[in-house]
Write an enzyme that holds these catalytic residues in place. Structure first.
Site, short mmCIF file in Angstrom:
data_model
loop_
_atom_site.label_atom_id
_atom_site.label_comp_id
_atom_site.label_asym_id
_atom_site.label_seq_id
_atom_site.Cartn_x
_atom_site.Cartn_y
_atom_site.Cartn_z
N HIS A 165 0.63 -1.43 -0.05
CA HIS A 165 0.09 0.03 -0.08
C HIS A 165 1.00 1.28 -0.12
CE1 HIS A 165 -3.27 -2.72 1.29
NE2 HIS A 165 -3.58 -2.39 0.20
N ASP A 170 -5.62 -0.49 -8.21
CA ASP A 170 -5.10 -1.40 -7.16
C ASP A 170 -6.02 -2.49 -7.56
OD1 ASP A 170 -4.92 -2.39 -4.76
OD2 ASP A 170 -5.35 -0.89 -3.60
#
Lengths: 274, 274
Positions: free
Chosen positions: B62, B153
Site C-alpha cells: 500500500h 489497485d
C-alpha cells in the site's frame, strides 16, 4: 500421482512445491541432503528439509551476498567464504579480480551434490584461485588470517550453524581480516527474525568500526525479504561510490544501486534501534 | 484440530497459513470473500481464495502503490483509485495534501468487510475528502476526467479484473488524467508473470510520454517480488528529486530511495526489452 515438497518456513507457514522428480536424497554426517526437480522453480536443494536454493531464484541471494562486500572493499585480494558449499557465492566471487578464495564448508557431501546436480551453481569450484577446506568454519577463523573479505554464507541459526551467529565468532572473523577488511553475514528475514537481526547488529557493532545492514528479496526464503549484516574495519559503505559501468554481468545486483542498498526502510531501522 | 489455508500461487506452488479462526466467509455478487486469523501474518483477506492482504505485510504494497506516484507528481489535487476496496491505498493517500479522492470498487461487500475486520487498513474511508463509487472501474474512467493521479489497485488479471490490464483501459485512464497526470498499476511478479509485465509495459509506452516500472517486496504475494507500472504524461520520474525529510510516517517507503525504485535489476530490464 502428484508429489509435493513442503517447507515449514515457520511452524505456522509453509511453502509447497510441486515436484517432477526426486533426484537425490541422502544423509551425510551433518544433515539430510535432498535435490528435487520442481515444476516452477527449477532444481531445489534442501538441507534438513529447508530450502537452500532453487535454480530460478538463487541469483538474488548469491549476487547480493558477494558483490556488495567485494565492491564496497574495492580492492580485495584474499576472500574467505564460510559455508556456501553449493558454490553459488564462489561463482560470483570469481567474477572479481581477487587472487585467492578459500571456502570452508563443513560438509563435503554438499559440495559433491552441488557439483553433480547444480552445475550452473557450482561452476566456480574449478577456478584455480579457489581452495576448499572441509572443516568447521568456527575453528577455521581462529587459526587463519589475512583476509580482505569474509562472507558467512550459512544455513539458518540451528544445529551446527548456531555458532556462526555468535559474538565470539564475529570477533574471530574480525581478527582474521586485514586492515580495512569487511565481513558479511546472511542474517535472515525481518518478517520473522527481528530479535536475531537486532542481536547480530549490536554484536557486530561492538566489534567493527562500521556496521550496516542491507537487504534483498529472495522469493523462496521465509519472509522473502532478507537481510545481510556487514561489519567493516575501516571503509564506510555509505561513502562508497561505485562506477556505473559493470565489469561483469549480473541479474539482480546493480552498481547504480550500491549505496541505496544500505538505506533501510523505517520498519527495519526500528527493529535495529528500538 | 489444525486449520490451514493454502493459496495456489501458481498451479505448482502453494503458500499455507495456519489459521486460528475463520472470521468471515461470504459470497458476494462478484466473488468469495474470506477473512482469516492467521498465526504468523495477522488477519488475512482472501478474494476467491487468493491472498489480497495480511495485516503483517500489507504496508509494503500500500505504501509503494501510493507514495511513489503521488510524490512523483509532487502536487496532486484529485486522485482516483480503481479497486482497492480494502482501503489500504486510501489510508496512505490521505497522508498527502490532496483535495479529492475517488475510489471505484465494483464490490461494496469488500469495503464493508474491510471496515468490519480490518479497521487499521480501512481507516481512511472516514476522511471527508474520500468519495466511494461502487461501480465498474473500466466504465468509470470512460466517463470521468480531471484526475492528477490514477492508481489501479486491482486483483490478479483474472475474472472481472482482466479489463484493467488492457490497452483500451490504459488509454481511457490517459484521457481521464490532467496535464502531467500519472497512472500507476500493480502488474504482478517477474518471477511468474513475465509476459504480462512485458505486454503492459509496451501498451503503456504506446500511450504515455514516460513509462517506468518500479518494484517492491511483498512477502505473501506469489513470487514475493512485485512490479508496478507507471505511465506519466509529462513528468520524468527519473528526474524527480524528493526531499529527504518525510512529512509523514512510513514503514517501507523511503524518500531517499525514491529515484532508486525506478532503477531496475538487469533481469527485469531484459524481460521488458528482450
Amino acid at each position: 500421482m502428484e508429489l509435493w515438497f513442503s517447507e515449514f518456513q515457520t511452524k505456522n507457514v509453509k511453502i509447497s512445491f510441486k515436484i517432477n522428480n526426486v533426484l537425490h536424497s541422502s544423509k551425510s554426517k551433518y544433515q539430510k541432503i535432498t535435490v528435487l526437480e520442481t515444476e516452477d522453480y527449477g532444481r531445489l536443494l534442501a538441507l534438513d528439509d529447508l530450502v537452500m536454493l532453487t535454480t530460478k531464484d538463487e541469483f538474488f541471494y548469491h549476487e547480493m551476498i558477494s558483490h556488495v562486500p567485494l565492491l564496497t572493499h574495492e580492492n580485495p585480494s584474499k576472500v574467505l567464504v564460510i559455508g556456501g558449499g553449493d558454490g553459488g557465492t564462489i561463482r560470483e566471487i570469481i567474477k572479481h579480480p581477487v587472487k585467492e578464495i578459500h571456502l570452508v564448508e563443513i560438509d563435503k557431501e554438499v559440495i559433491e551434490t552441488s557439483k553433480k546436480y547444480f552445475p550452473s551453481v557450482s561452476s566456480g569450484f574449478s577456478d584455480p584461485r579457489v581452495k576448499v577446506f572441509c572443516e568447521d568454519g568456527i575453528e577455521f577463523v581462529k587459526n587463519n588470517k589475512g583476509y580482505d573479505v569474509i562472507i558467512i554464507d550459512s544455513t539458518d541459526p540451528i544445529g551446527p550453524a548456531v555458532g556462526l551467529f555468535s559474538r565470539a565468532f564475529y570477533n574471530d572473523a574480525y581478527n582474521s581480516l586485514n586492515e580495512n577488511g569487511i565481513m558479511v553475514a546472511q542474517t535472515e528475514s525481518p518478517i520473522f527474525c527481528n530479535q536475531l537481526i537486532k542481536r547480530v547488529y549490536h554484536d557486530v557493532s561492538s566489534i567493527f568500526a562500521f556496521t550496516n545492514l542491507y537487504t534483498a528479496v529472495i522469493p523462496t526464503y521465509p519472509g522473502a525479504y532478507w537481510t545481510f549484516t556487514m561489519g567493516s574495519k575501516g571503509i564506510n559503505p555509505l561513502e562508497r561510490e561505485i562506477s556505473n559501468t559493470p565489469a561483469f554481468k549480473t541479474k539482480f545486483y546493480c552498481r547504480e544501486l550500491h549505496k541505496s542498498y544500505f538505506i533501510l526502510p523505517p520498519f527495519l531501522k526500528e527493529i535495529i534501534y528500538k
